[in-house]
Design a protein around this motif. Sequence first.
Motif, PDB file in Angstrom:
ATOM      1  N   ILE A 232      -8.354 -25.422  -7.911  1.00 33.93           N
ATOM      2  CA  ILE A 232      -8.502 -23.909  -7.816  1.00 33.93           C
ATOM      3  C   ILE A 232      -7.367 -23.294  -6.778  1.00 33.93           C
ATOM      4  N   THR A 233      -7.072 -22.159  -6.995  1.00 33.72           N
ATOM      5  CA  THR A 233      -6.177 -21.431  -6.234  1.00 33.72           C
ATOM      6  C   THR A 233      -6.437 -20.080  -5.829  1.00 33.72           C
ATOM      7  N   PHE A 234      -5.745 -19.107  -4.921  1.00 33.89           N
ATOM      8  CA  PHE A 234      -6.129 -17.817  -4.565  1.00 33.89           C
ATOM      9  C   PHE A 234      -4.686 -16.938  -4.834  1.00 33.89           C
ATOM     10  N   GLY A 235      -4.759 -15.840  -5.196  1.00 38.61           N
ATOM     11  CA  GLY A 235      -3.705 -15.098  -5.354  1.00 38.61           C
ATOM     12  C   GLY A 235      -3.270 -14.573  -3.938  1.00 38.61           C
ATOM     13  N   GLN A 236      -2.089 -14.498  -3.866  1.00 35.75           N
ATOM     14  CA  GLN A 236      -1.331 -14.199  -2.544  1.00 35.75           C
ATOM     15  C   GLN A 236      -0.748 -12.994  -2.737  1.00 35.75           C
ATOM     16  N   ALA A 237      -1.306 -11.922  -1.760  1.00 39.61           N
ATOM     17  CA  ALA A 237      -0.652 -10.612  -1.583  1.00 39.61           C
ATOM     18  C   ALA A 237      -0.789  -9.656  -2.933  1.00 39.61           C
ATOM     19  N   SER A 238      -1.220 -10.105  -3.919  1.00 39.19           N
ATOM     20  CA  SER A 238      -1.565  -9.435  -5.259  1.00 39.19           C
ATOM     21  C   SER A 238      -2.637 -10.267  -5.901  1.00 39.19           C
ATOM     22  N   ASP A 239      -3.418  -9.818  -6.932  1.00 40.33           N
ATOM     23  CA  ASP A 239      -4.636 -10.119  -7.333  1.00 40.33           C
ATOM     24  C   ASP A 239      -4.374 -11.416  -8.299  1.00 40.33           C
ATOM     25  N   SER A 250     -10.152 -16.176  -6.441  1.00 46.90           N
ATOM     26  CA  SER A 250     -10.224 -14.781  -5.683  1.00 46.90           C
ATOM     27  C   SER A 250      -8.650 -14.606  -5.047  1.00 46.90           C
ATOM     28  N   SER A 251      -8.410 -13.646  -4.251  1.00 44.84           N
ATOM     29  CA  SER A 251      -7.162 -13.587  -3.829  1.00 44.84           C
ATOM     30  C   SER A 251      -7.412 -12.342  -2.647  1.00 44.84           C
ATOM     31  N   ILE A 252      -6.021 -12.475  -1.786  1.00 45.95           N
ATOM     32  CA  ILE A 252      -5.866 -11.300  -0.924  1.00 45.95           C
ATOM     33  C   ILE A 252      -4.881 -10.266  -1.397  1.00 45.95           C
ATOM     34  N   ILE A 253      -5.278  -9.088  -1.331  1.00 48.39           N
ATOM     35  CA  ILE A 253      -4.317  -8.164  -2.055  1.00 48.39           C
ATOM     36  C   ILE A 253      -3.950  -7.075  -0.832  1.00 48.39           C
ATOM     37  N   ASP A 254      -2.869  -6.900  -0.662  1.00 48.58           N
ATOM     38  CA  ASP A 254      -2.079  -6.099   0.088  1.00 48.58           C
ATOM     39  C   ASP A 254      -1.919  -4.719  -0.425  1.00 48.58           C
ATOM     40  N   ASP A 255      -2.475  -3.522   0.284  1.00 46.19           N
ATOM     41  CA  ASP A 255      -2.552  -2.254  -0.411  1.00 46.19           C
ATOM     42  C   ASP A 255      -1.898  -1.345   0.615  1.00 46.19           C
ATOM     43  N   TRP A 256      -0.459  -1.272   0.526  1.00 47.64           N
ATOM     44  CA  TRP A 256       0.351  -0.561   1.308  1.00 47.64           C
ATOM     45  C   TRP A 256       0.398   0.919   1.093  1.00 47.64           C
ATOM     46  N   ALA A 257      -0.200   1.497  -0.114  1.00 48.75           N
ATOM     47  CA  ALA A 257      -0.252   2.788  -0.707  1.00 48.75           C
ATOM     48  C   ALA A 257      -0.672   3.858   0.174  1.00 48.75           C
ATOM     49  N   PRO A 258      -1.755   3.725   0.959  1.00 53.92           N
ATOM     50  CA  PRO A 258      -2.238   4.844   1.872  1.00 53.92           C
ATOM     51  C   PRO A 258      -1.298   4.939   3.057  1.00 53.92           C
ATOM     52  N   VAL A 286      -5.897  -4.901   3.729  1.00 59.31           N
ATOM     53  CA  VAL A 286      -6.289  -5.965   3.281  1.00 59.31           C
ATOM     54  C   VAL A 286      -7.466  -6.195   2.318  1.00 59.31           C
ATOM     55  N   GLY A 287      -7.139  -6.320   1.096  1.00 67.31           N
ATOM     56  CA  GLY A 287      -8.257  -6.300   0.029  1.00 67.31           C
ATOM     57  C   GLY A 287      -8.519  -7.785  -0.402  1.00 67.31           C
ATOM     58  N   ILE A 288      -9.748  -7.950  -0.916  1.00 66.95           N
ATOM     59  CA  ILE A 288     -10.002  -9.351  -1.250  1.00 66.95           C
ATOM     60  C   ILE A 288     -10.600  -9.117  -2.774  1.00 66.95           C
ATOM     61  N   GLY A 289      -9.622  -9.849  -3.653  1.00 70.65           N
ATOM     62  CA  GLY A 289      -9.867  -9.611  -5.181  1.00 70.65           C
ATOM     63  C   GLY A 289     -11.112 -10.171  -5.588  1.00 70.65           C
TER      64      GLY A 289
END
Length: 358
Positions: A232-239, A250-258, A286-289
């Motif tokens: 198993i793996t986890f998405g890094q920075a994107s989903d 699952s993943s860590i999602i970086d949301d820089w837009a706001p 920091v979002g969680i996919g």
Amino acid sequence: MYRRTLLAGAATLALTAGAAFAQDDPVKAGFIYVGPIGDGGWTYEHNKARLAVEEEFGDAVETVYQESVPEGADAERAITQMALSGADIIFTTSFGYMDPTIAVAEKFPDVKFEHATGYKRADNVSTYSARFYEGRAIQGHIAGSMTETNKIGYIASFPIPEVIRGINSAYLHAKRVNPDVEFSIVWAYTWFDPAKEADAARALIENGADVILQHTDSTAPQAAAQEAGNVITFGQASDMSEFAPLPRVSSIIDDWAPYYIDRVQAVMDGTWESQDVWHGIEEGMVGIGEISDAVPEDVKAEALELKAQLASGEYHPFTGPINRQDGSVWLEEGETATDETLLGMDFYVEGLTGDIPN
């Protein structure tokens, strides 16, 4: 080699301190990327945020970007060229751009600079980062709960505090649900190198790891895990959801837009000031996919509860008792780490093996 892309647009008027732009003068926002915009991870998310800026402001903003800019002297040249091209605000999006950003900012006092993940500021240089270690806590919980070999592999980029924090956070939370878990860490010394990342993943898998975590930017570890099966793996920075439901659970999602929209707006309004921002799950940086159905329901519920506690501030990932690797006390029972300590973290916690490279 790297490819430079400059989007055509109207000429810009440099912003002077305290002066807002005229309505018909577009702001020019530049972005310097360490990887290609198609990396599927870190740079991909920064570029998504750039596109969100364009969508938000339309003709009022022109954006330009340069991708795959190496950290070091090449970065200073690229940032300088962007400033000379008339950029009013420049986002430099990798830790190794810190000194080049400061150097260029000294030469262009009327240009605003935003540096990601660094710590050096100036009157015209802001810093911003995300509390990725919060997401690592959730990944660690899932990883420790799901491993069958009790061996977790971690592909690390560079031995800087941001990466060390992530390793420690993931390990602590894996260990809390599975005292038998072991971490093996491979230092790749790159942010983006698909071949090297894939080799690291394969080596870890061959040594028995059935969970791979990464702090590198490509999807190559996901592909290597998919090829191996039962990993198993986890998405890094994107989903990285193209690899769901397995191996990516699952993943860590970086949301820089706001943040990017807010800072460009500040330039337009003439209200931009140097600041230091470090946001996490609570603020949405920091979002969680989505946690896939491959994760047992009870583990998924626990991970979501942990996410809620992190978002509310009810729980801090570094809450004592925690010892350093050498057994000395770092945090007493109930004590939480200060931001100052976390920002300078240069040690492993107790239980991790191996040395942190210089």
